[in-house]
Design an enzyme around this catalytic site. Structure first.
Site, PDB file in Angstrom:
ATOM      1  N   HIS A 101     -53.696  -9.652   8.371  1.00 27.10           N
ATOM      2  CA  HIS A 101     -53.810  -7.752   8.769  1.00 27.10           C
ATOM      3  C   HIS A 101     -54.127  -8.270  10.528  1.00 27.10           C
ATOM      4  CE1 HIS A 101     -54.273  -6.763   4.942  1.00 27.10           C
ATOM      5  NE2 HIS A 101     -55.152  -7.877   4.787  1.00 27.10           N
TER       6      HIS A 101
ATOM      7  N   ARG B 179     -54.058  -5.254  11.773  1.00 28.84           N
ATOM      8  CA  ARG B 179     -54.929  -3.345  11.700  1.00 28.84           C
ATOM      9  C   ARG B 179     -53.929  -2.654  12.833  1.00 28.84           C
ATOM     10  NH1 ARG B 179     -57.196  -4.445   7.926  1.00 28.84           N
ATOM     11  NH2 ARG B 179     -59.092  -5.796   8.120  1.00 28.84           N
TER      12      ARG B 179
ATOM     13  N   ASP C 272     -50.472  -4.377  -0.358  1.00 24.35           N
ATOM     14  CA  ASP C 272     -51.691  -5.685  -0.253  1.00 24.35           C
ATOM     15  C   ASP C 272     -53.088  -4.590   0.296  1.00 24.35           C
ATOM     16  OD1 ASP C 272     -53.775  -7.961  -0.840  1.00 24.35           O
ATOM     17  OD2 ASP C 272     -53.857  -7.138   2.008  1.00 24.35           O
TER      18      ASP C 272
ATOM     19  N   HIS D 245     -50.650  -7.977  -4.724  1.00 23.09           N
ATOM     20  CA  HIS D 245     -52.780  -7.902  -4.565  1.00 23.09           C
ATOM     21  C   HIS D 245     -53.300  -7.589  -6.262  1.00 23.09           C
ATOM     22  CE1 HIS D 245     -56.556  -6.863  -3.241  1.00 23.09           C
ATOM     23  NE2 HIS D 245     -56.751  -6.253  -4.415  1.00 23.09           N
TER      24      HIS D 245
ATOM     25  N   HIS E  61     -53.533 -13.917  -2.646  1.00 27.91           N
ATOM     26  CA  HIS E  61     -54.604 -14.337  -2.611  1.00 27.91           C
ATOM     27  C   HIS E  61     -55.396 -15.214  -3.996  1.00 27.91           C
ATOM     28  CE1 HIS E  61     -55.498 -10.373  -3.158  1.00 27.91           C
ATOM     29  NE2 HIS E  61     -55.552  -9.804  -1.735  1.00 27.91           N
TER      30      HIS E  61
ATOM     31  N   ASP F 175     -55.022 -14.058   4.928  1.00 21.98           N
ATOM     32  CA  ASP F 175     -56.165 -13.173   4.574  1.00 21.98           C
ATOM     33  C   ASP F 175     -56.859 -12.847   5.304  1.00 21.98           C
ATOM     34  OD1 ASP F 175     -56.347 -10.583   3.321  1.00 21.98           O
ATOM     35  OD2 ASP F 175     -57.505 -10.975   1.840  1.00 21.98           O
TER      36      ASP F 175
ATOM     37  N   HIS G  73     -62.955  -7.335  11.088  1.00 22.02           N
ATOM     38  CA  HIS G  73     -63.831  -5.499  10.896  1.00 22.02           C
ATOM     39  C   HIS G  73     -64.192  -4.951  12.403  1.00 22.02           C
ATOM     40  CE1 HIS G  73     -62.402  -4.637   6.857  1.00 22.02           C
ATOM     41  NE2 HIS G  73     -62.226  -6.012   6.020  1.00 22.02           N
TER      42      HIS G  73
END
Length: 446
Positions: A65, A67, A157, A184, A237, A310, A314
């Site tokens: 990710h 972002r 995902d 996912h 995952h 994964d 954040h």
């Protein structure tokens, strides 16, 4: 890279198959491996003493990710690919849950172009399966496949493609250009409000549970759909022992399913949730010790094909708060290989050839990346192959300090943990993006 850049000679590195060899890099390719590598080097060649270090094909991550666009306060393509380079990755797949969602040719081309401009590794955008990840209407799959980004991997995902008719249509559609759907696996009605793995501990802690069957039911449905339409399915995952058994069953029947496990699901368990520290909140959740062991065995025996990080950065505002409102996800690019060494190599379940298989060769094969993850039939590195390489020192131990990481975010679950190994050098298309354990300079694309 420039025409004046010197060649590099890696001396005495351990190949994935355990042999020792010299490797000469000239231009964008491996020019020689073995006894003639040093003979072909000239005075301007940069020499790297690599005794005791492992030379792997550049790592390939099918699950990152980055972002951008829209959430640049947590990560950008620039910062995320810098972190990828520091972790030994020369190729990453950027998931579609950006803002706006990567559900059009325009967005995936933007992400691809940002990767080209950054120059730290290849960036392959993952296209959304459905418009806005809403699970109601197929996104522009064909247009994304025909764009400059040449998307072949599609995933919602973070959101499960719940509708079986829509999932069937997606699987049928991507066959036209040899694409695949990465699911996912989470039945939303079984996980409404879920906060952690469902079991005795979730009851003790007063947190809503995420049952294993919510993952396993979707995987069982989807492997049957993939068999029915003759298409490629990738399970993101995987986290439960039951899921491993379903995937093993499907492979025994020749169904075109591949699967990944994350580093954190190979090491961490639900017991960490007792701390109520939101750094351990992730989706799918941390499971039981028996699930961790099943995932390790699944990777060792080939049931699980790849390790996907994964990597989910954040901001502090969304992660450092009370458990029930905290975002789900962990960073992972810079710690992936040390965790894999700790969980699989140091336990005797996997050798370095196996690591190359699950972190380079298999993900490159699944994504149809012709220039990545190349090895010869004997498990070594072959002359003439593109020089995407990662040199790794497995003989040191470090205490993880997220404050020193290159990623923009600090939500690493390994803070304070001692892990083995460190990437020392990374060559991306022959250009050293990491040298002597530090970022060097990005590669300039022609």
């Amino acid at each position: 890279m420039t025409a004046t850049e010197p060649s590099h000679l890696i001396l005495g590195a351990t190949m994935p198959n355990g042999t020792t060899a010299d490797v000469l890099i000239q231009g964008e390719v491996i020019a020689a491996v073995g006894t003639d590598a040093a003979d072909r080097a000239d005075e301007a060649t940069v020499r790297i003493e690599a005794a005791g270090r492992v030379l792997l094909p550049g790592l390939v991550d099918l699950h990152t990710h980055l972002r951008e666009p829209g959430k640049e306060d947590a990560e950008t393509v620039e910062t995320g690919t810098r972190a990828a380079a520091m972790g030994g990755f020369t190729s990453v797949h950027a998931m579609a849950n950006s803002t706006p969602v990567a559900d059009t040719a325009g967005v995936v081309e933007q992400v691809w172009q940002l990767g080209q401009e950054a120059g730290w590794c290849d960036v392959h955008p993952v296209g959304a399966v459905t418009v806005g990840l809403a699970g109601e209407q197929l996104a522009e799959l064909g247009a994304m496949a025909q764009s400059r980004a040449q998307v072949r991997m599609f995933s919602d995902d973070g959101m499960c493609v719940q509708d079986p008719v829509l999932m069937r249509r997606a699987l049928e559609y991507v066959k036209a250009f040899d694409g695949f759907i990465a699911q996912h696996a989470q039945e939303p009605k079984l996980t409404a409000g879920a906060q952690m793995n469902e079991g005795e501990l979730s009851s003790m802690l007063g947190l809503a549970g995420w049952p294993a069957v919510a993952e396993e039911a979707i995987i069982a449905r989807d492997v049957l759909l993939a068999q029915h339409v003759g298409s490629r399915l990738h399970v993101c995952h995987v986290s439960t022992a039951g899921s491993v058994e379903i995937i093993r069953w499907a492979k025994e029947r020749g169904i075109e399913v591949t699967a990944e496990a994350t580093p954190h699901h190979l090491l961490l368990t639900e017991e960490l949730v007792r701390t109520y520290n939101p750094v351990f909140k992730v989706n799918p959740p941390l499971r039981r010790e028996s699930d961790v062991m099943a995932l390790r065995e699944g990777l060792a025996d080939g049931t699980i094909d790849t390790i996907g990080t994964d990597h989910a950065p954040h901001t502090a505002e969304t992660k450092e708060c009370e458990w029930t409102v905290a975002a789900m996800g962990m960073t992972g690019l810079e710690t992936a290989l040390p965790v894999v060494q700790h969980a699989l190599v140091d336990t005797g379940l996997m050798d370095w050839a196996g690591v190359a298989r699950v972190m380079s060769v298999n993900p490159a094969r699944i994504a149809r990346l012709e220039t990545q993850g190349q090895m010869d039939p004997d498990g070594g590195l072959a002359a003439g192959a593109p020089a995407h390489l990662a040199l790794y020192d497995p003989n040191i131990t470090r205490t993880v300090d997220p404050e020193t990481h290159t990623t923009k975010s600090r939500n690493s679950p390994y803070r304070g943990m001692e892990l083995p190994g460190q990437i020392t050098d990374v060559f991306y298309g022959g250009h050293p993006v990491v040298r002597d354990r530090a970022l060097s300079a990005p590669r300039q694309h022609r």
